[in-house]
Design a protein around this motif. Structure first.
Motif, PDB file in Angstrom:
ATOM      1  N   GLU A   4      44.706  45.205  34.549  1.00 50.13           N
ATOM      2  CA  GLU A   4      45.136  43.812  34.637  1.00 50.13           C
ATOM      3  C   GLU A   4      45.250  43.361  36.081  1.00 50.13           C
ATOM      4  O   GLU A   4      44.967  42.220  36.419  1.00 50.13           O
ATOM      5  CB  GLU A   4      46.468  43.608  33.921  1.00 50.13           C
ATOM      6  CG  GLU A   4      46.414  43.716  32.415  1.00 50.13           C
ATOM      7  CD  GLU A   4      47.714  43.267  31.778  1.00 50.13           C
ATOM      8  OE1 GLU A   4      48.001  42.053  31.826  1.00 50.13           O
ATOM      9  OE2 GLU A   4      48.443  44.118  31.257  1.00 50.13           O
ATOM     10  N   GLY A   5      45.726  44.255  36.945  1.00 52.66           N
ATOM     11  CA  GLY A   5      45.831  43.940  38.356  1.00 52.66           C
ATOM     12  C   GLY A   5      46.945  42.962  38.677  1.00 52.66           C
ATOM     13  O   GLY A   5      47.845  42.705  37.872  1.00 52.66           O
ATOM     14  N   ALA A  53      35.123  36.290  49.997  1.00 50.88           N
ATOM     15  CA  ALA A  53      36.416  36.753  49.479  1.00 50.88           C
ATOM     16  C   ALA A  53      36.738  36.069  48.156  1.00 50.88           C
ATOM     17  O   ALA A  53      37.201  36.709  47.201  1.00 50.88           O
ATOM     18  CB  ALA A  53      37.513  36.480  50.504  1.00 50.88           C
ATOM     19  N   ILE A  54      36.485  34.768  48.090  1.00 49.32           N
ATOM     20  CA  ILE A  54      36.731  34.031  46.850  1.00 49.32           C
ATOM     21  C   ILE A  54      35.893  34.606  45.712  1.00 49.32           C
ATOM     22  O   ILE A  54      36.361  34.754  44.573  1.00 49.32           O
ATOM     23  CB  ILE A  54      36.426  32.530  47.049  1.00 49.32           C
ATOM     24  CG1 ILE A  54      37.446  31.899  48.013  1.00 49.32           C
ATOM     25  CG2 ILE A  54      36.425  31.804  45.717  1.00 49.32           C
ATOM     26  CD1 ILE A  54      38.867  31.895  47.518  1.00 49.32           C
ATOM     27  N   ARG A  55      34.639  34.957  46.004  1.00 52.62           N
ATOM     28  CA  ARG A  55      33.781  35.533  44.960  1.00 52.62           C
ATOM     29  C   ARG A  55      34.341  36.865  44.458  1.00 52.62           C
ATOM     30  O   ARG A  55      34.293  37.155  43.251  1.00 52.62           O
ATOM     31  CB  ARG A  55      32.360  35.731  45.498  1.00 52.62           C
ATOM     32  CG  ARG A  55      31.553  34.458  45.598  1.00 52.62           C
ATOM     33  CD  ARG A  55      30.076  34.759  45.780  1.00 52.62           C
ATOM     34  NE  ARG A  55      29.817  35.537  46.993  1.00 52.62           N
ATOM     35  CZ  ARG A  55      29.602  34.997  48.190  1.00 52.62           C
ATOM     36  NH1 ARG A  55      29.642  33.685  48.346  1.00 52.62           N
ATOM     37  NH2 ARG A  55      29.345  35.773  49.228  1.00 52.62           N
ATOM     38  N   VAL A  56      34.853  37.681  45.369  1.00 49.29           N
ATOM     39  CA  VAL A  56      35.434  38.964  44.960  1.00 49.29           C
ATOM     40  C   VAL A  56      36.599  38.745  44.011  1.00 49.29           C
ATOM     41  O   VAL A  56      36.701  39.384  42.957  1.00 49.29           O
ATOM     42  CB  VAL A  56      35.886  39.771  46.197  1.00 49.29           C
ATOM     43  CG1 VAL A  56      36.708  40.994  45.767  1.00 49.29           C
ATOM     44  CG2 VAL A  56      34.682  40.224  47.011  1.00 49.29           C
ATOM     45  N   PHE A  57      37.492  37.838  44.355  1.00 48.18           N
ATOM     46  CA  PHE A  57      38.658  37.590  43.509  1.00 48.18           C
ATOM     47  C   PHE A  57      38.253  36.973  42.170  1.00 48.18           C
ATOM     48  O   PHE A  57      38.884  37.243  41.144  1.00 48.18           O
ATOM     49  CB  PHE A  57      39.656  36.688  44.237  1.00 48.18           C
ATOM     50  CG  PHE A  57      40.343  37.356  45.399  1.00 48.18           C
ATOM     51  CD1 PHE A  57      41.041  38.533  45.228  1.00 48.18           C
ATOM     52  CD2 PHE A  57      40.264  36.808  46.676  1.00 48.18           C
ATOM     53  CE1 PHE A  57      41.668  39.151  46.297  1.00 48.18           C
ATOM     54  CE2 PHE A  57      40.892  37.419  47.750  1.00 48.18           C
ATOM     55  CZ  PHE A  57      41.586  38.597  47.561  1.00 48.18           C
ATOM     56  N   ASN A  60      36.827  39.697  40.037  1.00 51.44           N
ATOM     57  CA  ASN A  60      37.897  40.583  39.592  1.00 51.44           C
ATOM     58  C   ASN A  60      38.810  39.903  38.571  1.00 51.44           C
ATOM     59  O   ASN A  60      39.812  40.478  38.155  1.00 51.44           O
ATOM     60  CB  ASN A  60      38.723  41.053  40.799  1.00 51.44           C
ATOM     61  CG  ASN A  60      39.514  42.312  40.506  1.00 51.44           C
ATOM     62  OD1 ASN A  60      39.004  43.265  39.923  1.00 51.44           O
ATOM     63  ND2 ASN A  60      40.788  42.321  40.898  1.00 51.44           N
ATOM     64  N   GLU A  61      38.501  38.662  38.229  1.00 50.62           N
ATOM     65  CA  GLU A  61      39.257  37.869  37.250  1.00 50.62           C
ATOM     66  C   GLU A  61      40.693  37.617  37.683  1.00 50.62           C
ATOM     67  O   GLU A  61      41.605  37.504  36.862  1.00 50.62           O
ATOM     68  CB  GLU A  61      39.212  38.531  35.863  1.00 50.62           C
ATOM     69  CG  GLU A  61      37.804  38.608  35.286  1.00 50.62           C
ATOM     70  CD  GLU A  61      37.786  39.163  33.870  1.00 50.62           C
ATOM     71  OE1 GLU A  61      38.708  39.897  33.507  1.00 50.62           O
ATOM     72  OE2 GLU A  61      36.835  38.835  33.137  1.00 50.62           O
ATOM     73  N   ASP A  62      40.890  37.499  39.003  1.00 51.54           N
ATOM     74  CA  ASP A  62      42.189  37.084  39.525  1.00 51.54           C
ATOM     75  C   ASP A  62      42.273  35.567  39.639  1.00 51.54           C
ATOM     76  O   ASP A  62      43.362  34.997  39.564  1.00 51.54           O
ATOM     77  CB  ASP A  62      42.431  37.702  40.905  1.00 51.54           C
ATOM     78  CG  ASP A  62      42.609  39.213  40.840  1.00 51.54           C
ATOM     79  OD1 ASP A  62      43.353  39.666  39.962  1.00 51.54           O
ATOM     80  OD2 ASP A  62      41.992  39.922  41.659  1.00 51.54           O
ATOM     81  N   ILE A  63      41.136  34.923  39.852  1.00 47.27           N
ATOM     82  CA  ILE A  63      41.085  33.464  39.937  1.00 47.27           C
ATOM     83  C   ILE A  63      39.944  32.949  39.074  1.00 47.27           C
ATOM     84  O   ILE A  63      39.011  33.683  38.742  1.00 47.27           O
ATOM     85  CB  ILE A  63      40.903  32.981  41.395  1.00 47.27           C
ATOM     86  CG1 ILE A  63      39.574  33.490  41.966  1.00 47.27           C
ATOM     87  CG2 ILE A  63      42.075  33.403  42.262  1.00 47.27           C
ATOM     88  CD1 ILE A  63      39.262  32.936  43.348  1.00 47.27           C
TER      89      ILE A  63
END
Length: 487
Positions: free
Chosen positions: A308-309, A410-414, A417-420
């Motif tokens: 879930e992170g 960085a935005i793409r990574v997040f 990762n389904e954080d945003i």
């Protein structure tokens, strides 16, 4: 850029204009403030944040006090590293509370969380502390409003409160006048409440005396505002947590649901999770009531380390380390009553005790979910780390382009990762040559943290036409199926 000086031959230079890589700090570290009177002082000095990476690493703390038990709970819930701050124990509750609170200037007690990263290299994300965090002052003076500032005073006047009603438990407040400077010289600019008093059934009368020997002086006038006053742990956490991008988990009053809500109304900082009631653990076969902040902190650390992170919720997770709760919370009635008013709790449903609720004590609904706040903190910190490397670089097309690419990467990574849900970076119109020539550059970033499905509504319907389907199926069996054979 090239060195334009003379150099006969081939000169190779490795460019320093390289991208800044995304670096995400650990997001599951808990700061634990408490006592351990039997600790090895060389390993765990007083008021010195110390990193503990396992239960075994805390052995030299000793069993006495609160820290060892909190560490055991955090790791028992599946949590990871802790940063502990040991304060001096005292059998006097007032002295112990003062030690736990510490001092904001010297950064002792709970304020040692501000030094945690500087000493250990790691930033805590959840702050918990020993002490009676669920207390509050009932009907004390929350503030004093000046109706007239007075004039020509050469020293701060003495402030006195009288009256306040007839409650036998009444205690009058202690107040201090603050004299202004400059254009406000000779005037009282505010009145500080040093002790709020309690159980004031009506506002006390505020009077001023003294103020110097100037014959032309005019004393100020003021009225007292009465209400419930938060305990000092709350104000300390409200000061600490925004600076280190953390949240404070605290135990509520552990009395009734109504008082838990009354306590919550004394808090509004945006980074405090109130939890009520306390938990029960068996100690040598005897049930003992214990604070539950370490339980939630351990669960939160477990969630961060799971798939879930950081964007996962602390709520609706099985609790591993408790044997009961100090007050039964019925689901859904009691639980909804508390959660709606931003008090997290514990329910016993679907196979065990569960954390229930993740709304922070804030009036800002956009930032009320613990996981949303944590996600934004992680992204904001990561962007700061990326762009720190660009400070004092030259204003060139290459550097500006790379800044934009690094932020969007960085935005793409997040997002992956389904954080945003998504986001982007851009240079706003605010950038102007007159500002840029002075070294200023503005970069805007937008993103939307992934929220949580807290309220799922299911509507069921009856449809009597299914009886027609039943009859059709029976008729089919009669005509071609086993019922026809049986006939």
């Amino acid at each position: 850029m090239a060195d334009l000086a003379y150099a006969h031959g081939v000169t190779l230079t490795e460019s320093a204009a390289t991208p800044s890589l995304l670096r995400v700090q650990r997001q599951g570290i808990t700061f634990i403030n408490g006592t351990a009177p039997d600790a090895d002082e060389a390993t765990f000095p007083l008021n010195y944040p110390t990193l503990v990476t396992s239960v075994a690493g805390a052995a030299l703390l000793g069993a006495a006090g609160t820290i060892q038990e909190d560490i055991t709970t955090v790791f028992g819930e599946g949590g990871s590293w802790c940063i502990i701050n040991r304060v001096e124990h005292s059998d006097d509750p007032a002295v112990l509370q003062a030690n736990l609170l510490g001092d904001a200037v010297s950064r002792t007690g709970i304020f040692a969380a501000l030094r945690a990263k500087g000493i250990t290299g790691y930033q805590p994300r959840v702050v918990i502390t020993a002490g009676n965090t669920g207390s509050w002052v009932e009907d004390g003076v929350v503030s004093v409003s000046l109706t007239a500032a007075g004039s020509k005073m050469t020293e701060a006047p003495t402030v006195t409160a009288t009256g306040g009603g007839n409650d036998p438990g009444k205690e009058l407040p202690t107040l201090v006048a603050v004299l202004g400077e400059g254009v406000n010289a000779g005037k009282v600019v505010s009145v500080t409440v040093t002790q709020p008093g309690k159980k004031l059934s009506e506002p006390p009368v505020i009077t001023f005396e003294g103020g110097g020997e100037d014959a032309a002086k005019v004393l100020p006038q003021a009225t007292a505002n009465v209400g419930d006053v938060a305990n000092p742990f709350v104000s300390a956490l409200n000061a600490i947590t925004p600076k280190i991008r953390a949240r404070g988990y605290i135990s509520g009053p552990n009395t009734t649901n109504a008082e838990a809500l009354r306590f919550r109304r004394t808090i509004n900082g945006g980074r405090i999770l109130v939890i009520d009631p306390k938990v029960i653990k068996n100690v040598d076969g005897v049930p003992v009531t214990k604070p539950q902040a370490a339980v939630f902190a351990g669960v939160r650390s477990r969630v961060v380390a799971s798939d879930e992170g950081v964007s996962g919720s602390v709520s609706n997770k099985i609790i591993r380390t408790i044997d009961g709760v100090a007050r039964t919370i019925m689901y859904p009635d009691d639980a909804n009553y508390l959660n709606e008013q931003q008090v997290a709790t514990i329910i016993n449903e679907r196979g065990g005790f569960r954390t229930w609720g993740s709304r922070l004590a804030t009036d800002d609904q956009l930032w009320q979910f613990d996981s949303v706040r944590a996600t934004a903190d992680m992204i904001n910190e990561s962007l700061e780390d990326i762009y720190f490397n660009y400070v004092d670089r030259k204003f060139t097309k290459g550097n500006l382009k790379m800044m934009m690419e690094d932020g969007n990467a960085a935005i793409r990574v997040f997002k992956n990762n389904e954080d945003i849900l998504g986001g982007r970076c851009w240079f706003p119109a605010l950038n102007d040559p007159t500002l840029m020539a002075n070294g200023k550059l503005f970069l805007h970033v937008e993103f939307e943290p992934v929220g949580i499905m807290e309220q799922i509504h299911i509507t069921t319907h009856r449809n009597i036409l299914y009886y027609r389907l039943l009859l059709d199926e029976v008729n089919g069996l009669i005509e071609t199926g086993p019922l026809a054979v049986a006939a």
